[in-house]
Design a protein around this motif. Structure first.
Motif, mmCIF file in Angstrom:
data_model
loop_
_atom_site.group_PDB
_atom_site.id
_atom_site.type_symbol
_atom_site.label_atom_id
_atom_site.label_comp_id
_atom_site.label_asym_id
_atom_site.label_seq_id
_atom_site.Cartn_x
_atom_site.Cartn_y
_atom_site.Cartn_z
ATOM 1 N N PHE A 43 0.870 -1.182 0.000
ATOM 2 C CA PHE A 43 0.000 0.000 0.000
ATOM 3 C C PHE A 43 0.904 1.229 0.000
ATOM 4 O O PHE A 43 1.623 1.490 0.963
ATOM 5 C CB PHE A 43 -0.888 -0.029 1.246
ATOM 6 C CG PHE A 43 -2.051 0.925 1.168
ATOM 7 C CD1 PHE A 43 -3.198 0.595 0.446
ATOM 8 C CD2 PHE A 43 -2.003 2.156 1.811
ATOM 9 C CE1 PHE A 43 -4.269 1.469 0.362
ATOM 10 C CE2 PHE A 43 -3.071 3.037 1.733
ATOM 11 C CZ PHE A 43 -4.216 2.693 1.010
ATOM 12 N N LEU A 44 0.866 1.961 -1.117
ATOM 13 C CA LEU A 44 1.765 3.114 -1.283
ATOM 14 C C LEU A 44 0.996 4.396 -0.993
ATOM 15 O O LEU A 44 0.065 4.745 -1.707
ATOM 16 C CB LEU A 44 2.300 3.140 -2.722
ATOM 17 C CG LEU A 44 3.308 4.237 -3.049
ATOM 18 C CD1 LEU A 44 4.593 4.088 -2.254
ATOM 19 C CD2 LEU A 44 3.623 4.239 -4.550
ATOM 20 N N ASN A 45 1.405 5.082 0.065
ATOM 21 C CA ASN A 45 0.701 6.292 0.476
ATOM 22 C C ASN A 45 1.704 7.450 0.516
ATOM 23 O O ASN A 45 2.914 7.225 0.550
ATOM 24 C CB ASN A 45 0.131 6.043 1.883
ATOM 25 C CG ASN A 45 -1.190 6.749 2.092
ATOM 26 O OD1 ASN A 45 -1.487 7.725 1.404
ATOM 27 N ND2 ASN A 45 -1.958 6.281 3.040
ATOM 28 N N THR A 46 1.210 8.681 0.556
ATOM 29 C CA THR A 46 2.152 9.780 0.730
ATOM 30 C C THR A 46 2.627 9.793 2.191
ATOM 31 O O THR A 46 1.927 9.302 3.086
ATOM 32 C CB THR A 46 1.500 11.132 0.396
ATOM 33 O OG1 THR A 46 0.349 11.282 1.222
ATOM 34 C CG2 THR A 46 1.098 11.215 -1.063
ATOM 35 N N HIS A 47 3.821 10.373 2.418
ATOM 36 C CA HIS A 47 4.356 10.404 3.790
ATOM 37 C C HIS A 47 3.320 11.009 4.721
ATOM 38 O O HIS A 47 3.054 10.500 5.809
ATOM 39 C CB HIS A 47 5.627 11.272 3.882
ATOM 40 C CG HIS A 47 6.708 10.893 2.903
ATOM 41 N ND1 HIS A 47 7.063 9.593 2.668
ATOM 42 C CD2 HIS A 47 7.504 11.656 2.116
ATOM 43 C CE1 HIS A 47 8.036 9.572 1.769
ATOM 44 N NE2 HIS A 47 8.308 10.813 1.416
ATOM 45 N N LEU A 70 2.699 -4.815 3.015
ATOM 46 C CA LEU A 70 3.685 -3.760 3.304
ATOM 47 C C LEU A 70 3.058 -2.377 3.135
ATOM 48 O O LEU A 70 2.241 -2.169 2.238
ATOM 49 C CB LEU A 70 4.838 -3.828 2.304
ATOM 50 C CG LEU A 70 5.765 -5.016 2.342
ATOM 51 C CD1 LEU A 70 6.757 -4.898 1.186
ATOM 52 C CD2 LEU A 70 6.521 -5.043 3.677
ATOM 53 N N PHE A 71 3.449 -1.438 4.010
ATOM 54 C CA PHE A 71 3.141 -0.029 3.783
ATOM 55 C C PHE A 71 4.414 0.645 3.289
ATOM 56 O O PHE A 71 5.477 0.477 3.894
ATOM 57 C CB PHE A 71 2.698 0.652 5.082
ATOM 58 C CG PHE A 71 1.297 0.297 5.480
ATOM 59 C CD1 PHE A 71 0.209 0.833 4.823
ATOM 60 C CD2 PHE A 71 1.068 -0.601 6.523
ATOM 61 C CE1 PHE A 71 -1.090 0.495 5.185
ATOM 62 C CE2 PHE A 71 -0.218 -0.944 6.895
ATOM 63 C CZ PHE A 71 -1.311 -0.392 6.224
ATOM 64 N N LYS A 72 4.317 1.392 2.187
ATOM 65 C CA LYS A 72 5.457 2.172 1.699
ATOM 66 C C LYS A 72 4.983 3.604 1.458
ATOM 67 O O LYS A 72 3.788 3.833 1.236
ATOM 68 C CB LYS A 72 5.983 1.585 0.379
ATOM 69 C CG LYS A 72 6.621 0.228 0.546
ATOM 70 C CD LYS A 72 7.994 0.325 1.186
ATOM 71 C CE LYS A 72 8.507 -1.046 1.575
ATOM 72 N NZ LYS A 72 9.817 -0.999 2.213
ATOM 73 N N THR A 73 5.907 4.535 1.486
ATOM 74 C CA THR A 73 5.498 5.932 1.290
ATOM 75 C C THR A 73 6.251 6.597 0.146
ATOM 76 O O THR A 73 7.331 6.161 -0.254
ATOM 77 C CB THR A 73 5.682 6.761 2.586
ATOM 78 O OG1 THR A 73 7.058 6.731 2.940
ATOM 79 C CG2 THR A 73 4.829 6.241 3.718
ATOM 80 N N ILE A 74 5.634 7.662 -0.333
ATOM 81 C CA ILE A 74 6.184 8.423 -1.466
ATOM 82 C C ILE A 74 5.907 9.902 -1.179
ATOM 83 O O ILE A 74 4.924 10.220 -0.496
ATOM 84 C CB ILE A 74 5.502 7.945 -2.783
ATOM 85 C CG1 ILE A 74 6.119 8.576 -4.023
ATOM 86 C CG2 ILE A 74 4.003 8.204 -2.780
ATOM 87 C CD1 ILE A 74 5.627 7.958 -5.350
ATOM 88 N N SER A 75 6.743 10.782 -1.701
ATOM 89 C CA SER A 75 6.518 12.218 -1.491
ATOM 90 C C SER A 75 5.376 12.697 -2.384
ATOM 91 O O SER A 75 5.206 12.209 -3.496
ATOM 92 C CB SER A 75 7.801 12.971 -1.837
ATOM 93 O OG SER A 75 7.513 14.330 -2.017
#
Ligand code: UDP
Length: 484
Positions: A43-47, A70-75
C-alpha cells in the motif's frame, strides 16, 4: 497426469490511492480484501497521509497479520508546511501528477516495494484513476498490468467521459446563473434529468482550461488504456450506466460497496471487521448519546473530510435545525468553516436551544453511526463513500453537494434512486427546516421504503452469488492469471 504443486509466492499488488480520506478509505479496504484472499499487497501512500493514519489508527498491527503486506510511502512533492486539508487536495493531485513520475518509476524498478523473501517485484498495479496518466505510461513501459480504481460512482465517471463531447457541442462553459437549470444533451442516458448544475463542480469554471476541470477530464481519458477499471459500486445501483462505460472500457469490476464486502468476507473467515482508515481522531462519545435516543429520530449531519463552508451557511444550517425541532448528531470538523472557524462560531443561544436534542463531535465513527437504530436520516455532502454507507444502512439522505462528483451524486440520489432530496446550491434556513421535516416526518415512509429496498440489494450484491462478490473473485483470479 500428476499435478504440479506451485511453490511460487502469490503475486504482489501495488495499491496507490489518492491520499485523501475517501479514496484511502475505499482503497485500504480493497487492499485488505486482496490480502484476505492471499495476495501480497504493498500500500503506497504519501508520507503525510501515512503518518496521519498511524496517528489515529492501529492499522500497522492489523495489517502485519497478513503475510506479505507492506506499507510504503512516497513524497507528494509539496512543502512540509502545506496544509493538505479542505479543497487544497486539488494541489496535492496536481503536484503528484507533475512531480512523482520518476520516483514512481524508480520505486517499481527497485526491490523496495516488495520483500526479499517471496516475490520482491510488483506484478500488478491498482492506482487511483486520478493518477491514471503517468502511472499507465510507466506500467506500459515496464510491462506491468495496471488497473484504474475510480473512487467516484459510475454516474460521475460516465459524465466525465462525456465532458469532451459536452464541450465540443458548445454546452460549456456556463453562460450565467440563468443557465444552470438547462438540461445537458450530450451525456447519453442522462438527457432527461442532468442539468447544468448537476455537472461535476469543476464544469462551472468560465475558463475551460481550468486545471481542476482539465485534470478530471484528462485523467478519465486514460481509463481505456488500463487493463481494467475497478468501481466501488454495484450492478443493481448503477447497472445501466456501467453498461455504457463498458462500451469504452470493456473490463469493469464493480465490487462495491467495499466496506460491506470486507465485512462479509471477514465474517466468513471468522475474523472481525474494524475500520482502520481514519485520518481524524474519532470521537466515540456520540454512540452513547445515540443509545439514549428513540429509534429513527436522529438526523446525522456530516459534510465529509474536505467540504469547507462559509460562516453564514453554517448559521443557516443551525437556524434550520433549531426551527425543525429534530434531534441531530453534527460532525463539525475543526476546519469545516472557512477561516479559523469551528463550531465555537455557532451563536450560544442556538446551542442552548438544542442542548437537549443535539450532539456535536469533531469526527464520528460514521459507518457505525449510520447503522445505529436511532439514526433516521443523513444530511450529507454526497461524497461517494458517504452515499454507499448510507445506502447499506438504508438511511435516506438530504444532499448538499460541495465539489467534484458530489453534484452528480446528489442528482442521482433524488431523481434516479429516489433515496432522498437534493438541496443543491441552496442554503436557506426555511428550506433546510422543510427538508428536514420532509425527510424525517412527512415523506419518511416513502424515502425509507426506497432506502430499505436499495439497502437490501446492496447487501445481497456482496453475498456469495451476488454480482459484487462474483466480480471480486474474478478480479483476484485475473490478477493471479496475468501474474503467472
Ligand atoms: N467519515 C467518518 N467520520 C466522519 C465523517 C466522515 O468516518 O465524521 C468517513 C465516512 O465514513 C467516509 C469518508 O469519511 O467513508 C468520507 O468520504 P466521502 O467520499 O463521503 O467524502 P470526502 O471526505 O472524500 O469528501
Amino acid at each position: 497426469m500428476e499435478h504440479q504443486v506451485s511453490h511460487r509466492p502469490p503475486p504482489r499488488v501495488l495499491v496507490f490511492p489518492l491520499p485523501a480520506q475517501g479514496p484511502v478509505n475505499s482503497m485500504l479496504k480493497l487492499a485488505e480484501l486482496l490480502a484476505l484472499e492471499g495476495l501480497y499487497v504493498t500500500f503506497l501512500n504519501t508520507h503525510f497521509t501515512h503518518n496521519r493514519l498511524l496517528l489515529h489508527t492501529d492499522m500497522q498491527a492489523r495489517f502485519e497479520t497478513y503475510p506479505g503486506f507492506l506499507f510504503k510511502t512516497i513524497s507528494d512533492g509539496l512543502p512540509d508546511d502545506h496544509p493538505r486539508s479542505g479543497d487544497t487536495i486539488m494541489e496535492v493531485i496536481h503536484s503528484i501528477n507533475s512531480e512523482s513520475k520518476s520516483i514512481f518509476k524508480q520505486l517499481l524498478l527497485s526491490n523496495e516495494l516488495g520483500t526479499s523473501e517471496g516475490n520482491p517485484l510488483v506484478s500488478c498495479i491498482i492506482v487511483d484513476g486520478i493518477f491514471g496518466g503517468f502511472t499507465t505510461d510507466i506500467a506500459n513501459e515496464l510491462h506491468i498490468p495496471i488497473i484504474h480504481f475510480r473512487t467516484f460512482g459510475a454516474c460521475c465517471i460516465w459524465v466525465n467521459m462525456n465532458i469532451p463531447n459536452v464541450i465540443e457541442a458548445g454546452e460549456l462553459p456556463v453562460r450565467g446563473e440563468e443557465d444552470m437549470d438547462r438540461l445537458i444533451k450530450n451525456v447519453p442516458a442522462m438527457e432527461s434529468f442532468l442539468r447544468f448544475r448537476d455537472l461535476p463542480s469543476f464544469c462551472r469554471a468560465s475558463d475551460l482550461t481550468d486545471p481542476n476541470l482539465q485534470v478530471f477530464v484528462q485523467q478519465t481519458l486514460h481509463s481505456p488504456r488500463a487493463q481494467a477499471i475497478i468501481l466501488n459500486t454495484f450492478e443493481d445501483l448503477e447497472g445501466p450506466i456501467l453498461s455504457r462505460i463498458r462500451t469504452l472500457c470493456p473490463n469493469i469490476y464493480s465490487i462495491g460497496p467495499l466496506h460491506m464486502q470486507l465485512k462479509r468476507r471477514l465474517a466468513s473467515k471468522e475474523s472481525s471487521f474494524q475500520s482502520f482508515n481514519s485520518l481524524f481522531e474519532v470521537d466515540r462519545s456520540c454512540m452513547t448519546w445515540l443509545d439514549a435516543q428513540p429509534p429513527k429520530t436522529v438526523i446525522y449531519i456530516s459534510f465529509g473530510s474536505i467540504t469547507v463552508m462559509k460562516i453564514n451557511q453554517l448559521i443557516e444550517f443551525w437556524y434550520g435545525l433549531v426551527n425543525s425541532n429534530i434531534r441531530f448528531l453534527w460532525v463539525a470538523r475543526l476546519d469545516l468553516v472557512a477561516g479559523d472557524g469551528n463550531h465555537a462560531q455557532i451563536p450560544p443561544e442556538l446551542l442552548e436551544k438544542t442542548k437537549d436534542r443535539g450532539f456535536i463531535v469533531g469526527w464520528a465513527p460514521q459507518e457505525e453511526v449510520l447503522a445505529h437504530p436511532a439514526v433516521g436520516g443523513f444530511l450529507t455532502h454526497s461524497g461517494w463513500n458517504s452515499i454507499l454507507e448510507s445506502i447499506v444502512a438504508a438511511v435516506p439522505m438530504i444532499c448538499w453537494p460541495y465539489f467534484a462528483d458530489q453534484q452528480v451524486n446528489s442528482r442521482f440520489v433524488s431523481e434516479v434512486w429516489k433515496l432522498g432530496m437534493d438541496m443543491k446550491d441552496v442554503c436557506d434556513r426555511k428550506i433546510i427546516e422543510k427538508m428536514l421535516n420532509d425527510l424525517m416526518v412527512e415523506r419518511n415512509e416513502e424515502f425509507s421504503k426506497a432506502a430499505n429496498k436499495m439497502g437490501r440489494l446492496a447487501r445481497q450484491s456482496v453475498h456469495k452469488g451476488g454480482s459484487s462478490y462474483h466480480n471480486l473473485d474474478r478480479l483476484i483470479e485475473d490478477i493471479r492469471l496475468t501474474s503467472s
